[in-house]
Scaffold this motif. Structure first.
Motif, mmCIF file in Angstrom:
data_model
loop_
_atom_site.group_PDB
_atom_site.id
_atom_site.type_symbol
_atom_site.label_atom_id
_atom_site.label_comp_id
_atom_site.label_asym_id
_atom_site.label_seq_id
_atom_site.Cartn_x
_atom_site.Cartn_y
_atom_site.Cartn_z
ATOM 1 N N ALA A 155 1.836 9.600 9.764
ATOM 2 C CA ALA A 155 2.122 8.540 10.733
ATOM 3 C C ALA A 155 2.574 9.123 12.067
ATOM 4 N N MET B 247 3.214 11.021 4.011
ATOM 5 C CA MET B 247 2.991 9.726 4.661
ATOM 6 C C MET B 247 3.678 9.666 6.017
ATOM 7 N N ASP C 187 0.832 -1.209 0.000
ATOM 8 C CA ASP C 187 0.000 0.000 0.000
ATOM 9 C C ASP C 187 0.862 1.253 0.000
ATOM 10 N N SER C 188 1.867 1.282 0.871
ATOM 11 C CA SER C 188 2.715 2.467 0.965
ATOM 12 C C SER C 188 3.520 2.668 -0.312
ATOM 13 N N GLU D 23 1.313 3.834 -3.238
ATOM 14 C CA GLU D 23 0.957 5.248 -3.069
ATOM 15 C C GLU D 23 2.105 6.153 -3.499
ATOM 16 N N THR E 170 -2.600 4.027 9.055
ATOM 17 C CA THR E 170 -1.494 4.431 8.193
ATOM 18 C C THR E 170 -0.804 3.168 7.699
ATOM 19 N N PRO E 171 -0.309 3.156 6.455
ATOM 20 C CA PRO E 171 0.338 1.950 5.930
ATOM 21 C C PRO E 171 1.747 1.720 6.464
ATOM 22 N N ILE E 172 2.240 2.628 7.286
ATOM 23 C CA ILE E 172 3.564 2.439 7.888
ATOM 24 C C ILE E 172 3.442 2.506 9.398
ATOM 25 N N ASN F 216 10.473 -0.781 3.683
ATOM 26 C CA ASN F 216 9.510 -1.137 2.639
ATOM 27 C C ASN F 216 10.045 -0.786 1.251
ATOM 28 N N LEU G 23 9.167 2.781 6.525
ATOM 29 C CA LEU G 23 9.015 3.101 5.106
ATOM 30 C C LEU G 23 10.298 2.813 4.343
ATOM 31 N N PRO H 262 7.953 5.425 11.739
ATOM 32 C CA PRO H 262 7.458 5.537 10.363
ATOM 33 C C PRO H 262 8.538 5.639 9.295
#
Length: 371
Positions: A257, A253, A231-232, A235, A304-306, A318, A315, A311
């Motif tokens: 977070a 992002m 997802d992150s 985006e 939040t995706p992270i 990721n 990220l 965060p």
């Protein structure tokens, strides 16, 4: 931030901080006997935390500026650095309950009251030297220099990024596009994530050229990336494909977070979209498997995706995972179309070198967007 503890065997005050690969500890001072030592250690930790927050949440990154705005309050906290040492070296009893205009100044006065209670002038001198070193490390980190004690910034997520650190991260990724330990031990993670987003975008472009897909579609083909990470990454790559810079793609992002970590929801519209998507997925799951009893009340929906507790580091991990996923996809398709599966390791090595060459070319062609 630096944490402080008492070694009861040696009756000494210990300071320790992270380097990205472990903790460094140092003895600050010997302590007089009595119960106040633990209170002193706690107050020093809280003072360090308040001061490092000025680094992670700089006034320049606040969306509101002007009198009584968030930016204004943050600048007051940063300006309060000048009050810390005078508070510690004042030769009179600090007043209990005295109101301080900033958190930094308040914590400095608490340290001073504990030092006064211990009645040990040599200890006060050592603590003052220690605090001066801590403030200097923060100021050094603000300039993008994470050597020595300022290295503790490598585990902190920041609402801004040093251009110098972004450039250094870009240099490391040019040498090691899959990532290297230096990214986690020499670079602030927000800056490293911005540079890594630039290199992930380059990796999706190189892979898209190989398998004839749009760059924004590449990450849906990667099966080595966990769902939230996907997802992150989707985006970020989507935003950059649409024309955003790496900074513009990454910073919202991370900032969101950080807000979530402090109990605030930023971006209500995006939260509504997440809830709506979750409701649709749950409705379909319920229709297909009613026996599971899935409902909105039973689902934990990430805001939040992270990871909001780390965060920028999350990220960064990721993004590097995404680059490696692109490499796997690239080499798989290269093997298929070359008809050289039997060639084994030599073929994979050639495809890897081709992938790295194309990624470096794509990154170089868009470098002005990074810096």
């Amino acid at each position: 931030m630096t944490r402080y503890a008492v070694d009861p065997v040696r009756n000494a005050l210990i300071a320790y901080w992270s380097t990205g690969v472990g903790e460094i500890a140092t003895t600050v001072a010997e302590l007089p006997s009595g119960p106040n030592a633990l209170r002193l250690a706690t107050c020093l930790t809280e003072l360090s935390q308040a001061c490092w927050r000025c680094y992670t949440h700089p006034a320049s990154a606040a969306e509101q500026q002007g009198p009584n705005s968030i930016g204004w309050h943050r600048q007051r906290e940063r300006d309060a650095f000048s009050t810390v040492v005078p508070a510690l070296t004042r030769h009179r009893r600090p007043l209990n309950g005295a109101r301080s205009s900033t958190r930094v100044e308040e914590m400095a006065h608490r340290v001073a009251r504990n030092l006064y209670a211990l009645k040990a002038p040599p200890l006060t001198a050592r603590i003052t030297t220690e605090v001066i070193s801590e403030l200097a490390a923060i100021e050094q980190a603000e300039l993008g220099d994470l050597r020595a004690r300022a290295q503790q910034a490598v585990i902190l997520s920041r609402e801004d990024a040093s251009p110098l650190q972004v450039a250094q991260a870009d240099t490391i990724l040019h040498r090691h596009p899959f990532g290297a330990e230096e990214l986690f031990t020499r670079i602030e993670p927000t800056a490293a994530a911005i540079a890594a987003a630039h290199w992930l975008h380059a990796a999706t472009i190189a892979t898209a050229d190989q398998i004839r897909l749009h760059p924004a579609q590449i990450l849906t083909e990667v099966d080595r990336v966990k769902a939230l990470a996907q997802d992150s990454l989707a985006e970020i790559v989507g935003a950059m494909t649409a024309g955003s810079s790496p900074w513009q793609a990454v910073m919202p992002m991370i900032r969101n977070a950080l807000h979530v970590a402090e109990g605030h929801l930023r971006g209500v519209t995006e939260a509504k979209h997440r809830i709506t998507r979750a409701e649709d997925l749950i409705a379909r799951a319920h229709d297909n498997h009613p026996e599971l009893g899935i409902s909105m009340e039973s689902v934990l929906l990430p805001m939040t995706p992270i990871n909001p507790t780390r965060p920028a580091l999350d990220l960064l991990e990721n993004l590097l995972s995404g680059i490696r996923g692109c490499w796997v996809l690239y080499t798989q398709y290269a093997d298929t179309f070359s008809g050289r599966e039997a060639d084994g390791d030599p073929a994979r090595h050639r495809h890897t070198e081709a992938f790295l060459t194309e990624v470096r070319q794509a990154a170089a062609a868009r470098r002005e967007r990074l810096l």
